[in-house]
Design a protein around this motif. Sequence first.
Motif, PDB file in Angstrom:
ATOM      1  N   LEU A  56       1.088  -1.319  -0.112  1.00 27.60           N
ATOM      2  CA  LEU A  56      -0.041   0.185   0.038  1.00 27.60           C
ATOM      3  C   LEU A  56       0.892   1.022   0.373  1.00 27.60           C
ATOM      4  N   VAL A 112      -4.535  -0.049   7.223  1.00 23.95           N
ATOM      5  CA  VAL A 112      -3.617   0.918   6.333  1.00 23.95           C
ATOM      6  C   VAL A 112      -2.486   1.587   6.307  1.00 23.95           C
ATOM      7  N   TRP A 165       0.156  -1.403   6.685  1.00 23.88           N
ATOM      8  CA  TRP A 165       0.605  -2.196   4.464  1.00 23.88           C
ATOM      9  C   TRP A 165       1.211  -0.884   3.758  1.00 23.88           C
ATOM     10  N   SER A 178      -6.822  -5.728   4.966  1.00 25.29           N
ATOM     11  CA  SER A 178      -5.625  -6.545   3.936  1.00 25.29           C
ATOM     12  C   SER A 178      -6.290  -7.735   2.904  1.00 25.29           C
ATOM     13  N   VAL A 211      -6.260  -4.565   0.340  1.00 21.05           N
ATOM     14  CA  VAL A 211      -4.719  -5.293   0.067  1.00 21.05           C
ATOM     15  C   VAL A 211      -3.851  -5.908  -0.973  1.00 21.05           C
ATOM     16  N   ALA A 259      -3.128  -6.410  -5.143  1.00 18.93           N
ATOM     17  CA  ALA A 259      -1.484  -6.288  -5.333  1.00 18.93           C
ATOM     18  C   ALA A 259      -1.524  -7.992  -6.059  1.00 18.93           C
TER      19      ALA A 259
END
Length: 424
Positions: free
Chosen positions: A80, A174, A177, A211, A214, A218
């Motif tokens: 992130l 957040v 990450w 999580s 994110v 990815a």
Amino acid sequence: MSDTMWRVPTSNRSRLGALLSSGWLLAVGFVAVHAWVIAAAIRWGYTIYGDVTLYEWWARHGLQTGQWPVLDYDWVYPALALVPVVLPALLSADVLGYEIVWTAMVVLLDAAATVVLARSTRRGTLAAWWWLAFLVALGPIFVGRLDGVVAPLILVALVVATTRPRLAVAVATVGAWIKIAPGAVVVALAATRRSVRELVDHVVVPGAVVSAAVVGLALLGGAGTRALSVFGQQDSRTLQAESVAATWFSVLRLADPTVRIDYNDVIYTYEVQGAAARQVADALDWLLPLAVLAIGAVTWWSARRRPDHVPDVVLLGAAALLLALIVFNKVGSPQFVAWIGPPGPSTRRFWWPPAVGVLLTALATQVIYPVAYGPFLGGEPWIVVVAALRNLALVVLLVGAVWRIAQLGLRASAPHAVAASSGT
């Protein structure tokens, strides 16, 4: 030591409190402090903004070639972190423009966090003033590193930890990450939940949702196993010169010229060389997680014994965990101290001695970097001593936080202890 030495006469205290409670005065203070920090950062130039130029290169290279950190190659940051790294590049055309937008982003994030803090409790404005004092002590490094993005997130998470734990976990996750440190707030909140149901509802679910989002994004971007590669990126490193664990080697070089500090041009840091330093660095790889587990266990025990003190236990647990991430870290960059600056709205009296200790630690950090980093690397005795005392202060703050957590648990009254043992 008696608290008397820290007291201000009642009449003066009331007048000072009324003055400091002014929202307009706080706004002026915020602008003045950040203007000074930015001016200092500009004055130091590349010394402060060197990492920001690297962020700009990553972002610009990705925009021009389609090759992105995490998505296409391993990175030293969690996935992130791409968001704050790329955003300034979308709003600028060159390195200078990127640095301006980056600085504005950090200041705006801190402004939002300071407003949340000031409005949190009756003492929130006092805590906000202390936060501004901390930023002055820490200096310009705050706006020149990714830690300037995550520190406001830590601050917000701590402020809402007691009243809105799900939001606190979401914000801290957040932050984790972006850079792992805010995860300490998640651990502290997890350790203070009263039941498995509360743990799942307040911590596991919001943390898992963030999580999953994110990691899912990815993976959609083609990251594969690189989505988690950050957790193995530090294994090959030895001790960074100014880290707590490097203190012995740093002091030893005053008498032993064979102790070397060399530049690692792969990760752009100065590190202690030699087999002994490597052994210490390898030991920290397992000492750090053990320290986190131990502090989490003490925090859980104290929260169970003193449910009436859970807000303070959360704050102390988070502080101890963040300090452990510095003390047992082989990296030890100066900007890490920004993690321990964010205050939380304690339900008890303001803890002046550790607060002053944190301010002095931040000030010593600024003296080390950027003021006297050259002399430190060159082994000038005065700054080596300052660095050693700063590192000792970090250890003392860690021990003090853990002791305070344990002290709260040890002072549990009989009804609380019985209630905790019975699970009610």
